[in-house]
Structures are given as structure tokens and as C-alpha cells.
Design a protein around this motif. Structure first.
Motif, PDB file in Angstrom:
ATOM      1  N   GLY A  33     -19.257  -0.876  -9.455  1.00 29.24           N
ATOM      2  CA  GLY A  33     -20.651  -1.246  -9.663  1.00 29.24           C
ATOM      3  C   GLY A  33     -21.402  -1.276  -8.347  1.00 29.24           C
ATOM      4  N   ASP A  34     -21.885  -2.462  -7.958  1.00 24.75           N
ATOM      5  CA  ASP A  34     -22.586  -2.590  -6.678  1.00 24.75           C
ATOM      6  C   ASP A  34     -21.717  -3.246  -5.612  1.00 24.75           C
ATOM      7  OD1 ASP A  34     -22.470  -5.114  -7.724  1.00 24.75           O
ATOM      8  OD2 ASP A  34     -24.605  -5.575  -7.491  1.00 24.75           O
ATOM      9  N   PHE A  35     -20.394  -3.342  -5.885  1.00 22.67           N
ATOM     10  CA  PHE A  35     -19.476  -3.974  -4.931  1.00 22.67           C
ATOM     11  C   PHE A  35     -18.545  -2.928  -4.328  1.00 22.67           C
ATOM     12  CE2 PHE A  35     -15.257  -5.991  -4.218  1.00 22.67           C
ATOM     13  CZ  PHE A  35     -15.620  -6.799  -3.147  1.00 22.67           C
ATOM     14  N   THR A  36     -18.502  -2.887  -3.014  1.00 22.54           N
ATOM     15  CA  THR A  36     -17.605  -1.977  -2.308  1.00 22.54           C
ATOM     16  C   THR A  36     -16.319  -2.712  -1.967  1.00 22.54           C
ATOM     17  OG1 THR A  36     -19.476  -0.751  -1.362  1.00 22.54           O
ATOM     18  CG2 THR A  36     -17.331  -0.449  -0.318  1.00 22.54           C
ATOM     19  N   ALA A  37     -15.247  -2.384  -2.695  1.00 24.92           N
ATOM     20  CA  ALA A  37     -13.966  -3.073  -2.500  1.00 24.92           C
ATOM     21  C   ALA A  37     -13.216  -2.523  -1.299  1.00 24.92           C
ATOM     22  CB  ALA A  37     -13.105  -2.947  -3.761  1.00 24.92           C
ATOM     23  N   VAL A  38     -13.271  -1.201  -1.107  1.00 24.06           N
ATOM     24  CA  VAL A  38     -12.642  -0.542   0.035  1.00 24.06           C
ATOM     25  C   VAL A  38     -13.693   0.362   0.658  1.00 24.06           C
ATOM     26  CG1 VAL A  38     -10.811   1.028   0.789  1.00 24.06           C
ATOM     27  CG2 VAL A  38     -10.351  -0.635  -1.022  1.00 24.06           C
ATOM     28  N   ASP A  39     -13.867   0.237   1.973  1.00 27.33           N
ATOM     29  CA  ASP A  39     -15.011   0.863   2.640  1.00 27.33           C
ATOM     30  C   ASP A  39     -14.561   1.873   3.698  1.00 27.33           C
ATOM     31  OD1 ASP A  39     -17.496   1.484   3.638  1.00 27.33           O
ATOM     32  OD2 ASP A  39     -17.890  -0.485   4.506  1.00 27.33           O
ATOM     33  N   ASN A  40     -14.509   3.157   3.317  1.00 24.24           N
ATOM     34  CA  ASN A  40     -14.231   4.253   4.253  1.00 24.24           C
ATOM     35  C   ASN A  40     -12.991   3.956   5.097  1.00 24.24           C
ATOM     36  OD1 ASN A  40     -14.784   6.792   5.375  1.00 24.24           O
ATOM     37  ND2 ASN A  40     -15.912   5.885   7.085  1.00 24.24           N
ATOM     38  N   LEU A  41     -11.916   3.634   4.441  1.00 26.21           N
ATOM     39  CA  LEU A  41     -10.695   3.158   5.109  1.00 26.21           C
ATOM     40  C   LEU A  41      -9.722   4.307   5.350  1.00 26.21           C
ATOM     41  CD1 LEU A  41      -8.709  -0.028   4.280  1.00 26.21           C
ATOM     42  CD2 LEU A  41      -7.524   2.167   4.206  1.00 26.21           C
ATOM     43  N   SER A  42      -9.187   4.361   6.551  1.00 24.13           N
ATOM     44  CA  SER A  42      -8.132   5.314   6.898  1.00 24.13           C
ATOM     45  C   SER A  42      -6.928   4.539   7.418  1.00 24.13           C
ATOM     46  CB  SER A  42      -8.616   6.308   7.963  1.00 24.13           C
ATOM     47  OG  SER A  42      -9.634   7.149   7.447  1.00 24.13           O
ATOM     48  N   LEU A  43      -5.730   4.940   6.954  1.00 22.00           N
ATOM     49  CA  LEU A  43      -4.524   4.186   7.280  1.00 22.00           C
ATOM     50  C   LEU A  43      -3.308   5.077   7.083  1.00 22.00           C
ATOM     51  CD1 LEU A  43      -3.303   1.321   7.872  1.00 22.00           C
ATOM     52  CD2 LEU A  43      -3.256   0.971   5.391  1.00 22.00           C
ATOM     53  N   ASN A  44      -2.357   4.997   8.009  1.00 24.41           N
ATOM     54  CA  ASN A  44      -1.112   5.764   7.921  1.00 24.41           C
ATOM     55  C   ASN A  44       0.087   4.827   7.804  1.00 24.41           C
ATOM     56  OD1 ASN A  44      -2.438   8.246   8.194  1.00 24.41           O
ATOM     57  ND2 ASN A  44      -2.281   8.199  10.426  1.00 24.41           N
ATOM     58  N   ILE A  45       1.003   5.153   6.881  1.00 24.30           N
ATOM     59  CA  ILE A  45       2.243   4.405   6.693  1.00 24.30           C
ATOM     60  C   ILE A  45       3.396   5.401   6.762  1.00 24.30           C
ATOM     61  CG2 ILE A  45       3.559   2.925   5.117  1.00 24.30           C
ATOM     62  CD1 ILE A  45       0.843   2.056   3.911  1.00 24.30           C
ATOM     63  N   TYR A  46       4.481   5.021   7.421  1.00 23.97           N
ATOM     64  CA  TYR A  46       5.580   5.957   7.674  1.00 23.97           C
ATOM     65  C   TYR A  46       6.763   5.716   6.745  1.00 23.97           C
ATOM     66  CZ  TYR A  46       2.904   7.342  11.728  1.00 23.97           C
ATOM     67  OH  TYR A  46       1.890   7.813  12.530  1.00 23.97           O
ATOM     68  N   GLU A  47       7.572   6.773   6.577  1.00 19.18           N
ATOM     69  CA  GLU A  47       8.723   6.688   5.688  1.00 19.18           C
ATOM     70  C   GLU A  47       9.696   5.612   6.176  1.00 19.18           C
ATOM     71  OE1 GLU A  47      11.695   9.756   3.319  1.00 19.18           O
ATOM     72  OE2 GLU A  47      10.796  10.392   5.208  1.00 19.18           O
ATOM     73  N   LEU A 195      14.737  -9.468   0.895  1.00 18.61           N
ATOM     74  CA  LEU A 195      13.917  -8.265   0.692  1.00 18.61           C
ATOM     75  C   LEU A 195      14.033  -7.313   1.875  1.00 18.61           C
ATOM     76  CD1 LEU A 195      10.535  -9.369  -0.947  1.00 18.61           C
ATOM     77  CD2 LEU A 195      12.182  -7.726  -1.830  1.00 18.61           C
ATOM     78  N   MET A 196      14.028  -7.859   3.077  1.00 16.60           N
ATOM     79  CA  MET A 196      14.155  -7.032   4.278  1.00 16.60           C
ATOM     80  C   MET A 196      15.465  -6.261   4.278  1.00 16.60           C
ATOM     81  SD  MET A 196      12.730  -9.962   6.865  1.00 16.60           S
ATOM     82  CE  MET A 196      13.627  -9.364   8.278  1.00 16.60           C
ATOM     83  N   ASP A 197      16.560  -6.952   3.985  1.00 17.72           N
ATOM     84  CA  ASP A 197      17.870  -6.293   3.980  1.00 17.72           C
ATOM     85  C   ASP A 197      17.978  -5.289   2.840  1.00 17.72           C
ATOM     86  OD1 ASP A 197      18.622  -7.692   6.196  1.00 17.72           O
ATOM     87  OD2 ASP A 197      19.834  -9.178   5.140  1.00 17.72           O
ATOM     88  N   LEU A 198      17.413  -5.638   1.687  1.00 19.98           N
ATOM     89  CA  LEU A 198      17.453  -4.736   0.542  1.00 19.98           C
ATOM     90  C   LEU A 198      16.674  -3.454   0.827  1.00 19.98           C
ATOM     91  CD1 LEU A 198      18.375  -4.372  -2.385  1.00 19.98           C
ATOM     92  CD2 LEU A 198      16.273  -5.490  -3.107  1.00 19.98           C
ATOM     93  N   GLN A 199      15.538  -3.600   1.478  1.00 21.91           N
ATOM     94  CA  GLN A 199      14.732  -2.426   1.815  1.00 21.91           C
ATOM     95  C   GLN A 199      15.501  -1.474   2.721  1.00 21.91           C
ATOM     96  OE1 GLN A 199      12.894  -2.068   5.091  1.00 21.91           O
ATOM     97  NE2 GLN A 199      11.693  -0.269   4.516  1.00 21.91           N
ATOM     98  N   GLN A 200      16.226  -2.015   3.679  1.00 20.79           N
ATOM     99  CA  GLN A 200      17.026  -1.178   4.565  1.00 20.79           C
ATOM    100  C   GLN A 200      18.209  -0.560   3.811  1.00 20.79           C
ATOM    101  OE1 GLN A 200      16.454  -0.196   7.548  1.00 20.79           O
ATOM    102  NE2 GLN A 200      14.668  -1.440   8.036  1.00 20.79           N
ATOM    103  N   ASP A 201      18.811  -1.330   2.919  1.00 26.62           N
ATOM    104  CA  ASP A 201      19.924  -0.820   2.100  1.00 26.62           C
ATOM    105  C   ASP A 201      19.498   0.391   1.279  1.00 26.62           C
ATOM    106  OD1 ASP A 201      22.501  -1.761   2.246  1.00 26.62           O
ATOM    107  OD2 ASP A 201      22.062  -3.621   1.191  1.00 26.62           O
ATOM    108  N   LEU A 202      18.315   0.288   0.681  1.00 26.15           N
ATOM    109  CA  LEU A 202      17.833   1.331  -0.219  1.00 26.15           C
ATOM    110  C   LEU A 202      17.219   2.513   0.524  1.00 26.15           C
ATOM    111  CD1 LEU A 202      16.139  -1.034  -2.824  1.00 26.15           C
ATOM    112  CD2 LEU A 202      18.184   0.352  -3.219  1.00 26.15           C
ATOM    113  N   GLY A 203      16.771   2.278   1.742  1.00 31.06           N
ATOM    114  CA  GLY A 203      16.131   3.342   2.505  1.00 31.06           C
ATOM    115  C   GLY A 203      14.773   3.729   1.959  1.00 31.06           C
TER     116      GLY A 203
END
Length: 380
Positions: A33-47, A195-203
Motif C-alpha cells: 500500500g503506502d508503506f515501504t517495508a524494504v527500501d532499495n536493499l542490497s545484501l550478499n550472503i555466502y554459502e 543450532l550452530m553445531d547442527l548448521q555446521q554438521d549439515l553444511g
């Protein structure tokens, strides 16, 4: 439980100019509508990165996650995953899975049936489903609870079932929306490390949305601080805390004191800041700020020493005031020192000894002091 400290310590693809981002937000805007939730956002996330989107309610972090999942489409801009533009691809065809804060478990199904549900929907052969479910149960240490229903589990166990179900389909990216919000404080702290260890386990690549600073600081390789649909800073937890890029970031993450002033002089390594009261602060972390610039000097409470006697050897970085308030928290004491110019500074001191040689209490005169490398100069 094995430690992945050495892996995380050496993991920093964002520092490699040749590294290709796994997830890319390119000039993404989302308007409702008239609300900007995300405003011209650029972002990089790595594998294989554990990435956190941190911000207050309404800052756009959940909208960003929902667009990556496919539940919302960008108004403009592009979202790429492993080089593929995701526009127009429905959620069920994206190689991502999302774990919600409510966990959304099926109450009439057993633990193993909940985990198997998505695999059945995908038409996986029954023997393969059984093997995968068994693998997931072992991964989250719930083998003995396979036949139970969700209402027969604790909050932490339900959280692990939801996690097992989310990763059973082997998504390339797991999205977690306030994943620990329903847990009590002690369980939440323990689950962060799981969660941290699980994330590394799963890759896998994890992207987590949270408003909890401690949660983001504990789990994430990098944090994006968000405000009003924009990214204010992207950095490692240590960089965000010790070298915030703005007043907003410094104030949002942890406790901080802001001492306003003007740069009076500078040399190759240091600047001198003069406050309204005439007190001078010598600072090493000053960037390229020039004399005459109005700045804020940001310093964390634990970097400030409090004493009843004037400190020796700190040069300009010593100021006198009055103990305005204090709180004994067991492991530390928090002081509010009202300086002679009227500003109240917060300082914290670890209680490493049972008896203090220099006790201070309400209304006592006190000195605060800090080293030239204890804080940072902020211009915005």
C-alpha cells in the motif's frame, strides 16, 4: 559434542574478492500500500554462512525472509540464489525451507510422521523416507521420542522436531523466523549452540530473523542490522559491537555511552575531542574525521573504570562525578555516574573478588577513566 570453533574461526568468504555470493538481494524494494517495508536493499550472503537479520519489529527483516522463501514477491529488484533469479518461482519449487516461530507441527501426527510429511509429499520411496527420518531423529537426538505426539514433548523438543522436519528435505538454505522465541531463557541459550553445531554438521546456509541481540551475536557469522527497511551495517558480531558504523547501530547493539563533542585537533594516530563542559577525550579509533567536526564518542560500559581516587596515567580520559545510581548483579556491579557537566555515564565492573578494596556507594564522588582505544568516533 564436537566443537566447530576452528571451522567458524577460519570461515570468512566475504573477505575474498573472488568469492561469489550464494544469496543476493539486488536493490530490492517491497511496498505494501503506502508503506515501504524494504527500501532499495542490497545484501550478499555466502554459502554455508550462518547469517542473522537483526532489528526491531517493523524494520523489514521478516519481509526480507518471506521474499526469499517465495511467500512475497519484490515490488522491484531481484533476489538470486546460486545465480538463479527467484522471481516467479513458487515457494514449493525453491530449494529453501522455512521454520516458523510457532513450529507449525501437526498435532495428530507422531514425531516421525511430522518429519516424514514433506518427504511423502515429494513422492520419496518409503524405504528412503524411513532411512531419512531415522537420520534426522539421530541428528536432533530424539530417537526415543519418535512415537510421541507434539503435546507430549517439551518446548525444546518440539523445536528440534520442527528443525528436523525443515532439514529432512535437504534444502540449500534454511530460513528461521524467530526460531527460539517460544523457549525459556535457559533453554534458548543452550539451543543456540545446538543450532550452530547442527548448521555446521549439515553444511547448510542458515538465515535467521531475530530481534534478540544476544541470539544474533551468539549464533551468526555475520549480522545485518536493519532499520526502516534498510541495512545499517553488515559485519561480524565483534565488528558490530566494537566498531559500529553509526549512532543507531552503537545504540541498538548492547549498552553504550554517547559523549557528544567537537574534534579539537588530530595527528596521525589520534584525535582530541572537546565536550561542552571543556573536558577532553583522546581517541585512537577516529577514521579520517577532521578538526571542527561535530562527533559522538561511543564507549561501552565495561570499557570504563570507576574509582574513588583520580586515576594515574590516563591523561585526558578521566572525568569526575557522583555515583547517581548503582546495581549489584552478583557477577558485576553497574554504576550510573553523573558527571559534573550533568551527563550520566553508565559503567560496569566485574566482581572478580568477594571483597572490594575501593567500595563506592550512592552519592559518593567518583572518577571514571578509559584508555584512548576504548571507544570509537561516530560522525553519523
Amino acid at each position: 559434542m564436537k566443537s566447530f570453533g576452528s571451522i567458524r574461526r577460519n570461515f570468512a568468504p566475504w573477505k575474498d574478492p573472488a568469492a561469489k555470493p550464494y544469496i543476493e538481494f539486488r536493490n530490492v524494494t517491497k511496498i505494501f500500500g503506502d508503506f515501504t517495508a524494504v527500501d532499495n536493499l542490497s545484501l550478499n550472503i555466502y554459502e554455508r554462512e550462518f547469517f542473522a537479520l537483526l532489528g526491531a519489529s517493523g524494520c523489514g527483516k521478516s519481509t526480507l525472509l518471506r521474499m526469499l522463501a517465495g511467500f512475497e514477491e519484490p515490488t522491484s529488484g531481484a533476489i538470486l540464489l546460486d545465480g538463479q533469479d527467484l522471481r516467479g518461482i513458487p515457494p514449493y519449487r525453491r530449494p529453501v525451507n522455512m521454520m516458523f516461530q510457532s513450529y507449525a507441527l501437526f498435532p495428530h501426527m507422531t514425531v516421525e510422521a511430522n518429519i516424514a510429511f514433506g518427504l511423502k509429499q515429494d513422492g520419496m520411496p518409503k524405504p528412503d523416507i524411513e532411512a531419512r527420518v531415522k537420520e534426522m531423529l539421530k541428528l536432533v537426538r530424539l530417537e526415543q521420542f519418535a512415537k510421541r505426539k507434539p503435546h507430549q514433548l517439551s518446548g525444546g523438543q518440539r523445536q528440534r522436531v520442527a528443525l528436523a522436519r525443515s532439514v529432512a528435505k535437504r534444502p540449500k538454505v534454511l530460513l528461521l523466523d524467530e526460531p527460539l522465541g517460544a523457549l525459556d531463557k535457559k533453554l534458548r541459550e543452550a539451543t543456540q549452540f545446538e543450532l550452530m553445531d547442527l548448521q555446521q554438521d549439515l553444511g547448510l546456509t542458515f538465515v535467521v530473523v531475530t530481534h534478540d541481540q544476544e541470539e544474533a551475536m551468539t549464533m551468526a557469522d555475520r549480522i545485518a542490522i536493519m532499520d526502516k527497511g534498510q541495512v545499517m551495517q553488515v559485519a561480524t558480531p565483534a565488528e558490530v559491537y566494537e566498531a559500529p558504523s553509526s549512532r543507531f547501530v552503537a545504540d541498538f547493539v548492547g549498552n553504550v555511552n554517547m559523549l557528544e563533542g567537537e574534534v579539537a585537533s588530530r595527528d596521525e594516530n589520534r584525535v582530541v575531542i572537546t565536550g561542552a563542559s571543556g573536558a577532553q577525550i583522546t581517541v585512537e579509533h577516529s577514521g579520517d574525521v577532521q578538526p571542527g567536526t561535530h562527533v559522538a564518542f561511543a564507549i561501552r560500559p565495561e570499557k570504563i573504570k570507576v574509582s574513588s581516587k583520580q586515576p594515574v596515567g590516563t591523561g585526558a580520559n578521566a572525568m569526575q562525578g557522583e555515583v547517581w545510581d548503582l546495581a549489584y548483579l552478583g557477577d558485576m556491579t553497574v554504576y550510573h555516574i553523573k558527571l559534573d557537566d550533568g551527563q550520566v555515564v553508565k559503567a560496569s565492573s566485574l566482581n572478580s573478588a568477594r571483597i572490594h578494596d575501593d567500595p563506592l556507594t550512592w552519592s559518593d564522588r567518583a572518577w571514571i577513566s578509559f584508555t584512548p582505544d576504548a571507544g570509537v568516533v561516530l560522525t553519523r
